[in-house]
Design a protein around this motif. Structure first.
Motif, short mmCIF file in Angstrom:
data_model
loop_
_atom_site.label_atom_id
_atom_site.label_comp_id
_atom_site.label_asym_id
_atom_site.label_seq_id
_atom_site.Cartn_x
_atom_site.Cartn_y
_atom_site.Cartn_z
N GLU A 170 2.47 4.30 -9.37
CA GLU A 170 1.79 5.29 -8.27
C GLU A 170 1.07 4.48 -7.35
OE1 GLU A 170 -0.61 8.06 -10.19
OE2 GLU A 170 0.92 8.46 -11.58
N PHE A 171 1.07 4.91 -5.98
CA PHE A 171 0.17 4.35 -4.97
C PHE A 171 -0.17 5.43 -4.10
CE2 PHE A 171 0.05 2.50 -0.62
CZ PHE A 171 -0.69 1.26 -0.85
N ASP A 172 -1.37 5.32 -3.64
CA ASP A 172 -2.00 6.25 -2.84
C ASP A 172 -2.23 5.64 -1.40
OD1 ASP A 172 -3.78 7.83 -1.45
OD2 ASP A 172 -5.19 8.18 -2.70
N PRO A 173 -1.37 6.40 -0.50
CA PRO A 173 -1.04 5.83 0.72
C PRO A 173 -2.48 5.47 1.62
CG PRO A 173 0.17 7.84 0.44
CD PRO A 173 -0.74 7.68 -0.68
N ILE A 174 -3.49 5.93 1.16
CA ILE A 174 -4.88 5.70 1.79
C ILE A 174 -5.10 3.98 1.95
CG2 ILE A 174 -6.37 5.76 -0.17
CD1 ILE A 174 -7.79 7.93 2.00
N HIS A 175 -4.52 3.40 0.67
CA HIS A 175 -4.59 1.94 0.72
C HIS A 175 -3.78 1.26 1.66
CE1 HIS A 175 -7.54 2.48 -2.31
NE2 HIS A 175 -6.87 3.18 -3.13
N CYS A 176 -2.79 2.03 2.25
CA CYS A 176 -1.84 1.22 2.92
C CYS A 176 -2.28 0.61 4.24
CB CYS A 176 -0.66 2.22 3.53
SG CYS A 176 0.60 1.30 4.60
N ASN A 177 -3.64 1.24 4.44
CA ASN A 177 -4.24 0.92 5.90
C ASN A 177 -3.53 0.83 6.89
OD1 ASN A 177 -6.77 0.63 4.83
ND2 ASN A 177 -6.36 -1.33 3.58
N LYS A 178 -2.56 1.47 7.10
CA LYS A 178 -1.51 1.43 8.54
C LYS A 178 -0.66 0.07 8.53
CE LYS A 178 -4.98 4.05 10.78
NZ LYS A 178 -6.12 3.96 11.83
N THR A 179 -0.21 -0.17 7.28
CA THR A 179 0.39 -1.28 7.38
C THR A 179 1.97 -1.12 7.24
OG1 THR A 179 -0.09 -1.87 5.03
CG2 THR A 179 -1.32 -3.20 6.82
N CYS A 180 2.16 0.14 7.28
CA CYS A 180 3.55 0.48 7.67
C CYS A 180 3.76 1.23 8.65
CB CYS A 180 4.35 1.12 6.15
SG CYS A 180 3.81 3.04 5.91
N ASP A 181 4.93 1.55 9.08
CA ASP A 181 5.23 2.14 10.54
C ASP A 181 4.86 3.48 10.27
OD1 ASP A 181 7.48 2.38 8.92
OD2 ASP A 181 9.13 2.50 10.27
N ASN A 182 5.43 4.16 9.15
CA ASN A 182 4.97 5.66 9.04
C ASN A 182 3.54 5.78 9.03
OD1 ASN A 182 7.56 6.25 9.13
ND2 ASN A 182 8.02 6.48 6.98
N CYS A 183 2.75 5.14 8.32
CA CYS A 183 1.25 5.36 8.44
C CYS A 183 0.62 5.23 9.60
CB CYS A 183 0.70 4.65 7.17
SG CYS A 183 1.11 5.05 5.52
N LYS A 184 1.20 4.07 10.12
CA LYS A 184 0.62 3.97 11.60
C LYS A 184 0.94 4.90 12.58
CE LYS A 184 -0.34 0.19 14.50
NZ LYS A 184 -1.75 -0.36 14.31
N ARG A 185 2.17 5.37 12.29
CA ARG A 185 2.66 6.48 13.21
C ARG A 185 1.86 7.83 12.96
NH1 ARG A 185 7.39 7.25 11.55
NH2 ARG A 185 8.51 5.49 12.48
N GLN A 186 1.62 8.12 11.91
CA GLN A 186 0.86 9.38 11.21
C GLN A 186 -0.55 9.17 12.07
OE1 GLN A 186 1.45 11.63 8.84
NE2 GLN A 186 3.18 10.92 7.75
#
Ligand code: ATP
Length: 859
Positions: A445-461
């Motif tokens: 399980e992974f909470d996208p909050i921890h992605c810190n915009k290091t993937c294009d989708n989170c960055k885009r969002q």
């Protein structure tokens, strides 16, 4: 049997979520919470271990799970460590091997990996050998006398490497192990890549299964099992097959926080070099990377084009002979060729730590392929890019390849198809965090909050709203055309809908007076959008496709389309078809809406209404809940031409403090030596370094100015000659000293003995605090152009040539960059840099410092 799964406190510098561990029951096995047991620093070996960490490996602190795993194995327990690629598994057996009495046996799957590791250890003066190739010509084999000694149960080697095949087939090796055990000289077994035991793992090796006999033969010898990934099934296989009764399990997130994930839209493969060379020149002009292609032909084409556009690249694929492949691999490993354009034949046994990007120029074959292949980036822990260039047509190619494969039975073909469907949804997904999708695939399980915009989708969002647009009516036109023209190819469907290529269509009998939906889309729906819609209709089984010319694997084979089993539910209005589209988040009140989907950037002054907000939020929420339910089976499609390129640097400028593109690479941190040194010059130097590093600006400007100076070729050649001369005169005799000699070289023999039993005394031996710096993306670009860095690279590669090893066995590029930034002026300063141990400093420090001093004097 049971695993005891410790919940260990983190001691490293990585992202907290990465270190979080669950204490849940796994497969109804009981897990203890041995935090108190293994994370402490009060074991008899604790100080010695810390000292060795600093002196031999040049490292100042442990990473997640290293300390408890080291303590656990030193306590004599069977230990299972699952740690992501580049996490630092090697250290967890190297350190204990130096502390324990006797020899550690390391079972490793590949000779090339063993040889690579032996080169690393040779440069650290750690006595190690391999029993896998016993010919006298082998660089790694022990001598006849040494083997005779081993047979007596004695050896001075701290580590012996062997492949599973060898251990299973050589009676002599079993005899050596038994005698080592009898004499109390067998410290532990390390089984690297232990997932190979399981048929559920991605690299099953039958000889790993036979390792089960080891626990029977050596019941008292502790096992240390290492892998980067293991599903629950694999974990269970490991414990059953290796016959472990009680084993402590250390797991952590497989999240590679330093990797940036991205999917970019690709128009045509033949022009992909333009996009790739732009990216490489912008971000990694002097760094190493791998570009994966689907076929040998693609490799050759892309490589030719990249070379033409000024990229230093070469190909690697199974069609080349073994010498050609070795040549290009060596050239890449030693930084002479920057980029390798390869099929998946390239990868096994690749240990280069400083790969800054892995690009898939076409869709990877599966999630496993994506994870494995992109995982080769950033093993040194520094930031690296993982990019997939995607075009829906690639899937057609792959499906065709799978379908034609003569060796595959129907079941394999079906499984390949399923795998392909998953990776297609990943590529088409423009909403969900890529990290989340990848980790969910691995069962985490992974909470996208921890992605810190290091993937294009989170960055885009963070800058776009995603909305679902209704495409039900256009979809009906698709179905209508397919119904009227049975077994029609995609090109014809698109031409009919667009009303183009009329003469060609006429020949086939497809005319406007016969087909009702002829020309309905005119220019309003670009081809990319039709591709996405077609893909979506296939996923929803509204249409289906079939391969024509199945017996031929040439370009004439193609797909034809017919109506699918759900076509009626679309036509009678039961089913709606939507596609996600993105639009830039509007500023309060007077935002601009950009419809990226239509390709026509229609800029309208249009504040979002309450209803629109509601829709957006609903969709977001819906997508979130779908996500948790469907796991990776997200079928949302997207096709946005968006990349880090446009956002990356500018936003990191704006928002430097908050940026975290990797746990260890986001900002420069220093730990300045706490050793009191009265020497005024040294303090001055320290201050300079401190100021340079802390201000974060001085360095960059300095580097920038220097990098803009064009270097005089004559000067450069002279410099090269001096470097070569320096290396010629370098005293390599130090290699005859053991790690212990070097560690204790300030002490006489008596004190040596005393020091081993007196940890405090050990602590007092010169072990300077480390200067830790991380290089952010902007600095990386600057430093790769820095003349001093280039000189240090040359020095390193010349030295490697002389020592018959690879440059990274001496100092990896990321460390060389830090050395070039810090510019140490003496041995102590050199040794203070994180990653430089005492042994390497003593061996080569003088040479490097001389080179740096000469450069600083000149500039
Ligand atoms: N505590 C630490 N602090 C800083 N660097 C470390 C630490 N431990 C290991 N490293 C460095 O991390 C890099 C990767 O380590 P290592 O090769 O052991 O990874 P790994 O887990 O075995 O990866 P793989 O699965 O790819 O083999 C090496 O350059 C190593 O020196």
């Amino acid at each position: 049997m049971s695993y005891f799964k410790p919940n260990v406190q983190t001691t490293n510098q990585t992202n907290n979520q990465n270190s979080s561990m669950k204490t849940v029951n796994e497969n109804n096995l009981k897990f203890l919470d041995p935090t108190d047991l293994f994370s402490k620093n009060n074991y008899p070996w604790s100080s010695q271990s810390k000292l060795l960490l600093n002196a031999i490996f040049g490292i100042s602190s442990y990473r997640t799970n290293q300390l408890p795993a080291i303590n656990c194995t030193l306590c004599g327990n069977d230990t299972f460590l699952i740690m992501p690629t580049g996490g630092g598994k090697t250290l967890t057996y190297l350190l204990p091997s130096l502390i324990s009495k006797g020899t550690t046996i390391v079972i490793s799957p590949l000779l090339s990996l063993i040889e690579d590791q032996l080169r690393v250890l040779k440069n650290l003066n750690i006595p190690a050998t391999s029993l896998s190739v016993l010919s006298s010509s082998s660089l790694t084999a022990p001598s006849y006398e040494e083997i005779m000694e081993m047979k007596q149960g004695r050896t001075t080697y701290k580590l012996i490497y062997v492949t599973p095949e060898k251990i299973n087939n050589s009676q002599m090796i079993v005899q050596i192990l038994e005698n080592l055990q009898k004499k109390g000289n067998l410290a532990r077994f390390v089984i690297d890549e232990v997932h190979c035991v399981s048929q559920w793992g991605h690299d099953f090796r039958p000889d790993y299964i036979k390792l089960g006999k080891l626990k029977r033969l050596f019941p008292k010898i502790p096992f240390l099992l290492l892998t980067a990934t293991a599903t629950t099934k694999v974990k269970n296989d490991v414990k059953t097959i290796l016959q472990l009764e009680k084993c402590y399990l250390f797991t952590q997130s497989s999240n590679r926080t330093n990797l940036l994930y991205e999917v970019r839209q690709k128009k045509q493969f033949k022009n992909i070099h333009i996009q790739i060379s732009k990216f490489v020149k912008k971000f990694y002009p002097n760094d190493s990377g791998i570009i994966y292609c689907l076929s040998r032909r693609d490799c050759e084409l892309l490589n030719t084009n990249l070379v033409k556009s000024g990229i230093s690249s070469g190909t690697y694929h199974a069609g080349m002979d073994i010498n050609q492949r070795k040549k290009i691999q060596d050239s890449w490993t030693n930084d002479k060729t920057r980029v390798i354009v390869a099929t998946i034949a390239f990868g096994v046994g690749i240990n280069k730590p400083d790969v800054r990007f892995v690009i898939h120029s076409s869709i990877p074959k599966s999630f496993e392929n994506l994870i494995q292949e992109s995982g080769r980036a950033g093993r040194d822990g520094e930031q690296a890019h993982c990019i997939v260039y995607y075009n829906p047509n690639d899937t057609v190619r792959l499906r065709r390849l799978f379908q034609y494969s003569a060796y595959q039975n129907t079941q394999t073909q079906l499984s390949n198809k399923k795998k392909l469907d998953l990776i297609v949804s990943y590529c088409e997904n423009i909403i969900d965090c890529r990290r989340k999708l990848l980790l969910e695939y691995l069962g985490e399980e992974f909470d996208p909050i921890h992605c810190n915009k290091t993937c294009d989708n989170c960055k885009r969002q963070s800058i776009h709203d995603i909305i679902q647009k209704d495409y039900t009516e256009p979809s009906k036109h698709f179905v209508s055309v397919i119904k009227q023209c049975p077994s029609i190819s995609k090109t014809y469907i698109f031409s009919i809908l667009h009303g183009t290529d009329i003469e060609r269509l006429k020949i086939k009998g497809y005319t406007s007076n016969k087909i009702t939906s002829f020309g309905v889309f005119k220019t309003s729906y670009p081809k990319e959008l039709l591709e996405r819609l077609l893909q979506k209709l296939l996923e929803e089984e509204i249409i289906s496709k079939q391969l024509i010319n199945v017996e031929r694997i040439d370009r004439k084979s193609y797909f034809v389309y017919s109506v699918g089993k759900n076509a009626d539910s679309l036509l009678n209005g039961q089913k709606k078809i939507t596609l996600p589209i993105t639009r830039i988040k509007r500023k309060e009140k007077s935002g601009f809406q950009i419809d990226t989907n239509s390709k026509i950037l229609s800029i309208k002054k249009q504040p979002q209404t309450k209803d629109q907000n509601l829709i957006t939020n609903n969709i977001k929420n819906k997508s979130k809940s779908n996500n948790t339910q469907q796991n990776t089976k997200s079928t949302l499609t997207g096709g946005l031409n968006w990349s880090f390129d446009s956002q990356f640097l500018s936003s990191s400028n704006r928002d430097r403090k908050r940026k975290h593109f990797g746990s260890r690479s986001s900002e420069i941190k220093t730990i300045i030596s706490t050793n009191e040194n009265k020497n005024k010059n040294k303090n001055q130097n320290d201050n300079n370094i401190k100021n340079n590093v802390n201000s974060n600006v001085v360095n960059l400007n300095e580097i920038q100015n220097k990098s803009t100076k064009t270097e005089n070729t004559q000067d450069f050649n002279e410099e090269l000659l001096t470097i070569r001369e320096m290396i010629e005169n370098l005293d390599l005799s130090i290699s005859s000293k053991t790690y212990e000699d070097l560690l204790f070289d300030n002490l006489n023999k008596e004190n040596k003995q005393q020091s081993i039993s007196n940890n405090n005394l050990l602590e007092n031996i010169n072990s300077p605090s480390k200067k830790i710096i991380s290089i952010n993306p902007e600095q990386n670009i600057q430093i790769t152009k820095d003349p001093l860095y280039k000189k240090l690279q040359i020095l390193c590669s010349e030295l490697a040539q002389k020592l018959n090893c690879s440059s990274y066995h001496i100092f990896g590029n990321s460390l060389l960059k830090k050395i070039a930034i810090l510019k140490p002026q003496n041995l102590l300063e050199f040794q203070q840099i994180e990653g430089v141990g005492k042994i390497k400093a003593l061996r080569w420090g003088e040479t490097f410092v001389t080179c740096i001093k000469k450069y600083t004097k000149k500039n």
